[in-house]
Scaffold this motif. Sequence first.
Motif, PDB file in Angstrom:
ATOM      1  N   LEU A  36       0.870  -1.167   0.000  1.00 26.03           N
ATOM      2  CA  LEU A  36       0.000   0.000   0.000  1.00 26.03           C
ATOM      3  C   LEU A  36       0.909   1.221   0.000  1.00 26.03           C
ATOM      4  CD1 LEU A  36      -2.791  -0.949   2.566  1.00 26.03           C
ATOM      5  CD2 LEU A  36      -2.826  -1.134   0.076  1.00 26.03           C
ATOM      6  N   ILE A  37       0.637   2.138  -0.914  1.00 27.31           N
ATOM      7  CA  ILE A  37       1.453   3.347  -1.057  1.00 27.31           C
ATOM      8  C   ILE A  37       0.677   4.525  -0.496  1.00 27.31           C
ATOM      9  CG2 ILE A  37       2.600   4.871  -2.704  1.00 27.31           C
ATOM     10  CD1 ILE A  37       2.715   2.417  -4.627  1.00 27.31           C
ATOM     11  N   LYS A  38       1.339   5.293   0.343  1.00 26.59           N
ATOM     12  CA  LYS A  38       0.710   6.461   0.970  1.00 26.59           C
ATOM     13  C   LYS A  38       1.675   7.636   0.897  1.00 26.59           C
ATOM     14  CE  LYS A  38      -1.740   3.461   4.162  1.00 26.59           C
ATOM     15  NZ  LYS A  38      -1.989   3.097   5.549  1.00 26.59           N
ATOM     16  N   LEU A  39       1.142   8.823   1.110  1.00 28.51           N
ATOM     17  CA  LEU A  39       1.967  10.023   1.172  1.00 28.51           C
ATOM     18  C   LEU A  39       1.965  10.545   2.602  1.00 28.51           C
ATOM     19  CD1 LEU A  39       0.721  12.000  -1.972  1.00 28.51           C
ATOM     20  CD2 LEU A  39       2.523  10.269  -1.820  1.00 28.51           C
ATOM     21  N   ASP A  40       3.133  10.895   3.100  1.00 30.02           N
ATOM     22  CA  ASP A  40       3.252  11.593   4.375  1.00 30.02           C
ATOM     23  C   ASP A  40       3.692  13.011   4.029  1.00 30.02           C
ATOM     24  OD1 ASP A  40       3.997  12.752   6.777  1.00 30.02           O
ATOM     25  OD2 ASP A  40       4.973  10.941   7.545  1.00 30.02           O
ATOM     26  N   ARG A  41       2.728  13.881   3.844  1.00 28.58           N
ATOM     27  CA  ARG A  41       3.027  15.241   3.385  1.00 28.58           C
ATOM     28  C   ARG A  41       3.813  16.032   4.438  1.00 28.58           C
ATOM     29  NH1 ARG A  41       0.861  16.028  -1.477  1.00 28.58           N
ATOM     30  NH2 ARG A  41      -0.983  14.834  -2.039  1.00 28.58           N
ATOM     31  N   LEU A 113       7.503  -3.641 -11.930  1.00 35.37           N
ATOM     32  CA  LEU A 113       7.165  -2.585 -12.888  1.00 35.37           C
ATOM     33  C   LEU A 113       5.953  -1.781 -12.413  1.00 35.37           C
ATOM     34  CD1 LEU A 113       7.683  -4.546 -16.212  1.00 35.37           C
ATOM     35  CD2 LEU A 113       9.016  -2.591 -15.411  1.00 35.37           C
ATOM     36  N   TYR A 114       4.954  -2.476 -11.908  1.00 36.95           N
ATOM     37  CA  TYR A 114       3.769  -1.800 -11.365  1.00 36.95           C
ATOM     38  C   TYR A 114       4.166  -0.852 -10.233  1.00 36.95           C
ATOM     39  CZ  TYR A 114      -0.063  -1.220  -8.088  1.00 36.95           C
ATOM     40  OH  TYR A 114      -0.954  -0.681  -7.201  1.00 36.95           O
ATOM     41  N   GLU A 118       3.616   3.202  -9.990  1.00 37.59           N
ATOM     42  CA  GLU A 118       2.817   3.788  -8.911  1.00 37.59           C
ATOM     43  C   GLU A 118       3.650   4.718  -8.035  1.00 37.59           C
ATOM     44  OE1 GLU A 118      -0.550   3.741  -8.161  1.00 37.59           O
ATOM     45  OE2 GLU A 118      -0.627   2.920 -10.171  1.00 37.59           O
ATOM     46  N   LEU A 119       4.893   4.341  -7.775  1.00 34.92           N
ATOM     47  CA  LEU A 119       5.742   5.216  -6.962  1.00 34.92           C
ATOM     48  C   LEU A 119       6.040   6.526  -7.684  1.00 34.92           C
ATOM     49  CD1 LEU A 119       8.123   2.567  -5.363  1.00 34.92           C
ATOM     50  CD2 LEU A 119       6.428   3.989  -4.169  1.00 34.92           C
ATOM     51  N   TYR A 132      -3.166  11.482  -4.239  1.00 34.56           N
ATOM     52  CA  TYR A 132      -2.683  10.235  -4.841  1.00 34.56           C
ATOM     53  C   TYR A 132      -3.674   9.116  -4.545  1.00 34.56           C
ATOM     54  CZ  TYR A 132      -0.257   5.878  -5.500  1.00 34.56           C
ATOM     55  OH  TYR A 132       0.046   4.605  -5.900  1.00 34.56           O
ATOM     56  N   VAL A 133      -4.060   8.386  -5.597  1.00 34.55           N
ATOM     57  CA  VAL A 133      -4.913   7.209  -5.465  1.00 34.55           C
ATOM     58  C   VAL A 133      -4.182   6.064  -6.144  1.00 34.55           C
ATOM     59  CG1 VAL A 133      -7.134   6.161  -6.019  1.00 34.55           C
ATOM     60  CG2 VAL A 133      -7.005   8.608  -5.487  1.00 34.55           C
TER      61      VAL A 133
END
Length: 135
Positions: A36-41, A113-114, A118-119, A132-133
């Motif tokens: 799971l990819i998330k952003l920590d702004r 590759l995916y 996504e990153l 980001y979704v």
Amino acid sequence: MTTTPEAPASTASAMDALDQRLSQRFIALDPSGYFLIKLDRDAAELVLEHYGNTIDDKGLARNSETGELLRCDGGNAPRRPSTVYRGSTAKQLGIQLTEGEAPHPVSRLDHALYLGRELQKAEQCLRDGTVYVQD
């Protein structure tokens, strides 16, 4: 940063249609787990959570601890990631995943590759402040 001209609308539409079509193909799940990819702004970082899983004989992902089928709708009990990776750029996280200490958490090239795609998307959203979704 250099900017490039945008593709004509017809080209962009064709590219979007192709991407949608390719997203509908069958993919085998990575037995090493999922991310799971998330952003920590606040920290200006990308956060990549790795979750282990077991792939059964039907190709379905199951919780490696409980055997429970992993649902896509979020209906499973909350899980803790096995590992959390953090970095400022997609490249930094990619290096952590592929050049870091073994065992590596990605065992399939299509999954690698995916994650790269996504990153890159997540990094761009971090840079420009957009939402980001994960696909």
